[in-house]
Design a protein around this motif. Structure first.
Motif, short mmCIF file in Angstrom:
data_model
loop_
_atom_site.label_atom_id
_atom_site.label_comp_id
_atom_site.label_asym_id
_atom_site.label_seq_id
_atom_site.Cartn_x
_atom_site.Cartn_y
_atom_site.Cartn_z
N MET A 1 40.17 44.42 15.35
CA MET A 1 39.09 43.98 15.00
C MET A 1 38.77 42.97 13.51
O MET A 1 39.42 44.11 12.50
CB MET A 1 38.20 44.61 14.62
N ASN A 2 38.87 41.75 13.69
CA ASN A 2 39.74 41.32 12.41
C ASN A 2 37.84 40.78 11.69
O ASN A 2 36.80 40.82 12.29
CB ASN A 2 39.85 39.53 12.36
N LEU A 3 38.18 40.31 10.72
CA LEU A 3 36.68 39.93 9.84
C LEU A 3 36.32 39.68 10.53
O LEU A 3 35.00 39.82 10.38
CB LEU A 3 36.99 39.44 8.40
N HIS A 4 36.15 37.97 10.93
CA HIS A 4 35.65 37.36 11.93
C HIS A 4 34.59 38.01 12.77
O HIS A 4 33.37 37.98 12.66
CB HIS A 4 36.09 36.18 12.38
N ASP A 5 35.84 38.46 13.40
CA ASP A 5 34.91 39.72 15.00
C ASP A 5 33.49 40.56 14.07
O ASP A 5 32.18 40.87 14.57
CB ASP A 5 35.73 40.85 15.64
N TRP A 6 33.93 41.07 13.39
CA TRP A 6 33.02 41.85 11.95
C TRP A 6 32.28 41.00 11.54
O TRP A 6 30.74 41.78 12.26
CB TRP A 6 33.76 42.24 10.68
N ILE A 7 31.85 39.77 11.58
CA ILE A 7 31.25 38.85 10.88
C ILE A 7 30.17 38.37 11.76
O ILE A 7 28.54 38.70 11.90
CB ILE A 7 31.79 37.97 10.24
N ASP A 8 30.35 38.60 13.09
CA ASP A 8 30.16 38.19 13.88
C ASP A 8 28.94 39.38 14.79
O ASP A 8 27.60 39.11 15.23
CB ASP A 8 30.66 37.53 15.40
N GLU A 9 29.62 40.60 14.95
CA GLU A 9 28.83 41.75 15.44
C GLU A 9 28.18 41.52 14.64
O GLU A 9 26.62 42.41 15.39
CB GLU A 9 30.34 42.89 14.69
N LEU A 10 28.16 41.79 12.75
CA LEU A 10 26.80 42.21 12.23
C LEU A 10 26.14 41.09 12.44
O LEU A 10 24.80 41.58 12.16
CB LEU A 10 27.76 42.14 10.70
N CYS A 11 26.48 40.18 13.16
CA CYS A 11 25.15 39.19 12.69
C CYS A 11 24.67 39.13 13.72
O CYS A 11 22.61 39.35 13.66
CB CYS A 11 25.59 37.10 13.10
N ASP A 12 24.44 39.43 15.01
CA ASP A 12 24.42 40.31 16.04
C ASP A 12 23.05 41.43 15.93
O ASP A 12 22.28 41.66 16.36
CB ASP A 12 25.72 40.58 17.00
N VAL A 13 23.99 42.33 14.66
CA VAL A 13 23.56 43.66 14.30
C VAL A 13 21.76 43.52 14.14
O VAL A 13 20.80 43.64 13.57
CB VAL A 13 23.70 44.61 14.40
N LEU A 14 21.94 42.04 12.77
CA LEU A 14 20.98 42.16 11.50
C LEU A 14 20.23 40.90 12.80
O LEU A 14 18.83 40.82 11.97
CB LEU A 14 21.61 40.97 10.89
N ASP A 15 20.33 39.93 13.64
CA ASP A 15 19.96 39.65 14.25
C ASP A 15 19.36 37.90 13.49
O ASP A 15 18.15 37.51 13.51
CB ASP A 15 17.83 40.20 14.75
N ILE A 16 20.37 37.63 13.00
CA ILE A 16 20.96 36.43 12.59
C ILE A 16 21.70 35.35 12.72
O ILE A 16 22.92 35.76 13.18
CB ILE A 16 20.77 36.60 11.13
N GLU A 17 21.14 34.58 12.74
CA GLU A 17 22.82 33.28 13.28
C GLU A 17 22.56 32.32 12.13
O GLU A 17 21.87 31.93 10.99
CB GLU A 17 22.29 32.40 14.27
N THR A 18 24.13 32.65 11.60
CA THR A 18 24.14 32.16 10.05
C THR A 18 25.39 30.98 10.75
O THR A 18 26.70 31.95 11.11
CB THR A 18 24.08 32.47 9.21
N GLU A 19 25.67 29.89 10.01
CA GLU A 19 27.37 29.72 9.53
C GLU A 19 28.13 30.15 8.19
O GLU A 19 27.43 30.33 7.32
CB GLU A 19 27.71 28.44 9.59
N LEU A 20 28.84 31.04 8.47
CA LEU A 20 29.81 31.58 7.08
C LEU A 20 30.60 31.42 6.73
O LEU A 20 31.51 30.83 7.50
CB LEU A 20 29.45 33.14 7.17
N ASP A 21 30.91 30.99 5.54
CA ASP A 21 32.52 30.56 4.72
C ASP A 21 32.72 31.77 3.91
O ASP A 21 32.78 32.42 2.91
CB ASP A 21 32.15 29.50 3.72
N GLU A 22 33.17 32.40 4.58
CA GLU A 22 34.16 33.53 4.21
C GLU A 22 34.66 34.19 3.41
O GLU A 22 33.97 34.29 1.86
CB GLU A 22 35.03 34.42 5.06
N ALA A 23 35.58 32.56 2.81
CA ALA A 23 36.43 32.49 2.04
C ALA A 23 35.15 32.41 0.22
O ALA A 23 35.51 32.55 -0.50
CB ALA A 23 37.29 31.84 2.42
#
Length: 112
Positions: A1-23
């Motif tokens: 799992m990479n960071l982008h996958d983690w962010i997608d999964e975390l957003c699902d768990v937090l029940d949010i939709e957002t575009e995130l600029d990880e950098a």
């Protein structure tokens, strides 16, 4: 799992939709950790997210907020163990003869 996958999964768990600029977020975390102290990194990124959410900020505004926070961190020159200048200890002389234990102000005596 990479960071982008983690962010997608975390957003699902937090029940949010957002575009995130990880950098952008990681840059702020780095600046806070290296220039303030390590513990400032997660707190800074949380507060950035809070500010963005509270104001309904656009992507451009989030970038502006992150830039301002990074600039604050980059210019930080107070050592991690320095006292907060607003938390100045002031000695107050207490008059032992005055009993304040049952002192209550009536509602009409309280100044706003």
């Amino acid at each position: 799992m990479n960071l982008h996958d983690w962010i997608d999964e975390l957003c699902d768990v937090l029940d949010i939709e957002t575009e995130l600029d990880e950098a952008l977020v990681l840059d702020l975390a780095r600046d806070a950790a290296h220039n303030v102290e390590r513990r400032a990194a997660p707190i800074s990124t949380y507060l950035l997210g809070f500010a963005a959410g509270a104001s309904g900020a656009s992507v451009e505004k989030i970038e502006e907020l992150a830039g301002a926070a990074s600039q604050l961190a980059l210019g930080w020159d107070r050592p991690a163990d320095a006292a907060d200048p607003t938390d100045v200890a002031v000695e107050i002389e207490v008059d032992e003869a005055v009993d304040l234990s049952d002192d209550e102000l009536a509602d009409d005596e309280v100044e706003d």
